[in-house]
Design a protein around this motif. Structure first.
Motif, PDB file in Angstrom:
ATOM      1  N   GLY A  81      15.536   2.930  -0.374  1.00  0.00           N
ATOM      2  CA  GLY A  81      14.135   3.031   0.066  1.00  0.00           C
ATOM      3  C   GLY A  81      13.336   1.805  -0.341  1.00  0.00           C
ATOM      4  O   GLY A  81      12.190   1.911  -0.775  1.00  0.00           O
ATOM      5  N   ASN A  82      13.913   0.619  -0.202  1.00  0.00           N
ATOM      6  CA  ASN A  82      13.176  -0.588  -0.605  1.00  0.00           C
ATOM      7  C   ASN A  82      12.313  -1.112   0.549  1.00  0.00           C
ATOM      8  O   ASN A  82      12.263  -0.516   1.619  1.00  0.00           O
ATOM      9  N   LYS A  83      11.642  -2.241   0.322  1.00  0.00           N
ATOM     10  CA  LYS A  83      10.656  -2.673   1.323  1.00  0.00           C
ATOM     11  C   LYS A  83      11.297  -3.160   2.636  1.00  0.00           C
ATOM     12  O   LYS A  83      10.607  -3.329   3.631  1.00  0.00           O
ATOM     13  N   PHE A  84      12.609  -3.355   2.643  1.00  0.00           N
ATOM     14  CA  PHE A  84      13.275  -3.743   3.892  1.00  0.00           C
ATOM     15  C   PHE A  84      13.817  -2.544   4.674  1.00  0.00           C
ATOM     16  O   PHE A  84      14.389  -2.685   5.747  1.00  0.00           O
ATOM     17  N   ASP A  85      13.667  -1.363   4.126  1.00  0.00           N
ATOM     18  CA  ASP A  85      14.140  -0.165   4.825  1.00  0.00           C
ATOM     19  C   ASP A  85      13.273   0.056   6.071  1.00  0.00           C
ATOM     20  O   ASP A  85      12.043   0.042   5.978  1.00  0.00           O
TER      21      ASP A  85
END
Ligand SMILES: Cc1ncc(C[n+]2csc(CCOP(=O)(O)OP(=O)(O)O)c2C)c(N)n1
Length: 296
Positions: free
Chosen positions: A32-36
């Motif tokens: 669930g990181n900012k690139f997801d």
């Protein structure tokens, strides 16, 4: 040719991988990181990709089936050279959504392929406690949907059936149902212990004698296209790639808090604004529990 729009359950990451979703994208979603693509707002393994025409996975059993039919109806109206495909388990066929979707697809004659993985179990509920029909194939037929039963552990049989189904779905503008007979050899999830409700030797038999990967591997080895050495090299290379993707993903920052409340409404309703304010207040009160730039 675009060919494919997918609405999946949660056991089909292979389809996405095959379509070009990268291991890094898988890992980004799980962390669930900012690139997801989902901006960290989904449970792990709920992949989705507009680029790959892949609807975001929903855990609510069966909901993807009418979505696929709706998308197929849109493809039909736009006269596109494409169909949708949706996967679900035997448990999915015990939902009302399955029945509504099949009937709608049959009547509206839409290009959709229903792939049912009949693996015998919906968590601990065996098929016999779910339905008394002869599996799923007859249900498709009852709705007037062309339906076929396939050995789901035979990769080549599945490939041929799906290939043919696609040609029929698009060429004849109609739905097709494929019942893939298989068995869930693993536990339902990490919180399940399937030895509590089924005999160990049954699991072993499926795991050893019927494993679809082993069966396919035997065939390509027999053809001379694969070997034990190739297998072990490939496994160790993939293992490295997966570990690397995980290590990279876990270091990437989480999406900013403001993203948690976007993308559903043009103008967020008051209750959502209240929730956001209350969350920001909680973070302000407990800054030690959150990353420094989390409030952005
Ligand atoms: C509407 C709904 N009811 C119940 C659940 C709980 N649940 C999660 S997975 C599952 C079983 C699904 O079985 P099946 O469709 O056969 O798929 P399988 O996991 O066996 O591949 C259930 C009941 C859920 N996620 N959604």
């Amino acid at each position: 040719m675009e060919m494919f729009y997918g609405a999946m359950q949660y056991r089909e990451p292979g389809v996405l991988l095959w379509r070009g979703f990268t291991l890094q994208e898988f890992a980004n979603q799980c962390f669930g990181n900012k690139f997801d693509n989902g901006k960290g707002r989904q449970m792990p393994i709920h992949y989705g990709s507009t680029k790959h025409n892949y609807f975001t996975v929903a855990s609510t059993v069966g909901t993807q089936i009418p979505h696929a039919v709706g998308a197929a109806y849109a493809l039909k109206m736009e006269e596109r050279d494409a169909c949708t495909v949706t996967y679900f388990g035997d448990g999915g066929t015990s939902t009302g959504d399955f029945h509504a979707a099949l009937n709608f697809a049959a009547v509206m004659e839409v290009p959709v392929i229903f792939i049912c993985r009949n693996n015998g179990w919906a968590i601990s509920t065996p098929s016999a406690d779910q339905f008394r029909s002869d599996g799923i194939v007859v249900r498709g037929q009852a709705y007037g949907v062309h339906s076929i039963r396939v050995d789901g552990n035979d990769a080549l049989a599945m490939y041929n059936a799906v290939n043919e189904a696609r040609t029929m779905a698009i060429g004849e503008q109609k739905p097709i149902l494929i019942e893939a007979l298989t068995y869930r050899a693993g536990h339902h999830s990490t919180s399940d212990d399937s030895t509590k409700y089924r005999p160990g030797d049954e699991i072993e038999w499926w795991r050893m004698a019927q494993d679809p990967v082993t069966r396919f591997r035997k065939w390509i080895e027999m053809k001379g296209w694969w070997s034990a050495e190739a297998e072990s090299e490939f496994r160790s290379s993939v293992r490295k790639q997966v570990l690397n993707a995980i290590q990279v993903a876990e270091k990437v920052e989480k999406p900013p808090i403001k993203e948690l409340f976007t993308d559903v409404y043009d103008f967020p309703p008051p209750n959502l604004c209240e929730q956001e304010a209350s969350l920001r207040e909680a973070i302000r009160r407990h800054p030690q529990d959150y990353p420094p730039d989390f409030l952005m």
